[in-house]
Design an enzyme around this catalytic site. Structure first.
Site, PDB file in Angstrom:
ATOM      1  N   CYS A 101     -43.184  25.606 149.563  1.00  0.00           N
ATOM      2  CA  CYS A 101     -41.862  25.787 149.386  1.00  0.00           C
ATOM      3  C   CYS A 101     -41.212  25.557 150.702  1.00  0.00           C
ATOM      4  O   CYS A 101     -40.052  25.070 150.878  1.00  0.00           O
ATOM      5  CB  CYS A 101     -41.636  27.129 148.800  1.00  0.00           C
ATOM      6  SG  CYS A 101     -42.570  28.403 149.857  1.00  0.00           S
ATOM      7  N   HIS A 142     -40.361  41.595 155.438  1.00  0.00           N
ATOM      8  CA  HIS A 142     -39.542  42.241 156.317  1.00  0.00           C
ATOM      9  C   HIS A 142     -39.298  41.526 157.431  1.00  0.00           C
ATOM     10  O   HIS A 142     -40.270  40.864 157.815  1.00  0.00           O
ATOM     11  CB  HIS A 142     -40.001  43.671 156.933  1.00  0.00           C
ATOM     12  CG  HIS A 142     -39.389  44.335 157.726  1.00  0.00           C
ATOM     13  ND1 HIS A 142     -38.112  44.963 157.372  1.00  0.00           N
ATOM     14  CD2 HIS A 142     -39.300  44.596 159.258  1.00  0.00           C
ATOM     15  CE1 HIS A 142     -37.493  45.439 158.367  1.00  0.00           C
ATOM     16  NE2 HIS A 142     -38.371  45.188 159.506  1.00  0.00           N
TER      17      HIS A 142
END
Length: 146
Positions: A24, A83
């Site tokens: 990706c 995160h």
């Protein structure tokens, strides 16, 4: 040249790679650049460069995407989320500016930030983005050739 009433303009030619395997990042780069410039091999080569090749004084900051544990109060759950964390040098000292910290965490000098990066990368599933000026990017001066 005029169009017939009610005719739709032809859509622009938009380059779009579809997801294949776990590539990706390669697809995202090529889609943003609107052409196939990156391959899996080229991306692997970029990712294999050692941290020692980074010219940290030429880097404005680093942004890391890390796995992060999920907790509800004092209870830690067996889940991991992603995160984003910022690292930056201020007045010659590198800091971890993680928004989950109460205050910036001192990482120290270049050795300290390299140790922090090495530990983060060793966890796996970590991405590092470099923030550099346009001039530094164009010259490639954020990276030593050795």
């Amino acid at each position: 040249m005029s169009q017939a009433p009610g005719a739709q303009p032809s859509p622009p030619s938009v380059y779009h790679e579809r997801q294949r395997l776990e590539l990706c990042a390669v697809h995202a780069l090529n889609n943003v650049l609107q052409q196939q410039l990156f391959s899996q091999e080229a991306a692997d080569e970029i990712c294999k460069r050692p941290l020692s090749q980074l010219v940290l004084p030429r880097v404005l900051g680093l942004i890391l995407n890390l796995p992060s544990p999920v907790s509800l109060g004092l209870l830690s759950l067996p889940l991991r989320r992603r995160h984003w964390v910022a690292l930056r040098q201020v007045d010659g000292v590198y800091y971890n500016l993680d928004s989950k910290l109460r205050a910036p965490e001192v990482l120290g000098n270049e050795d300290g930030v390299r140790a922090f990066l090495a530990a983060a990368l060793a966890q796996g599933l970590c991405e590092v983005l470099l923030v550099v000026t346009k001039e530094v990017e164009e010259k490639g001066s954020w990276l030593r050739a050795d």
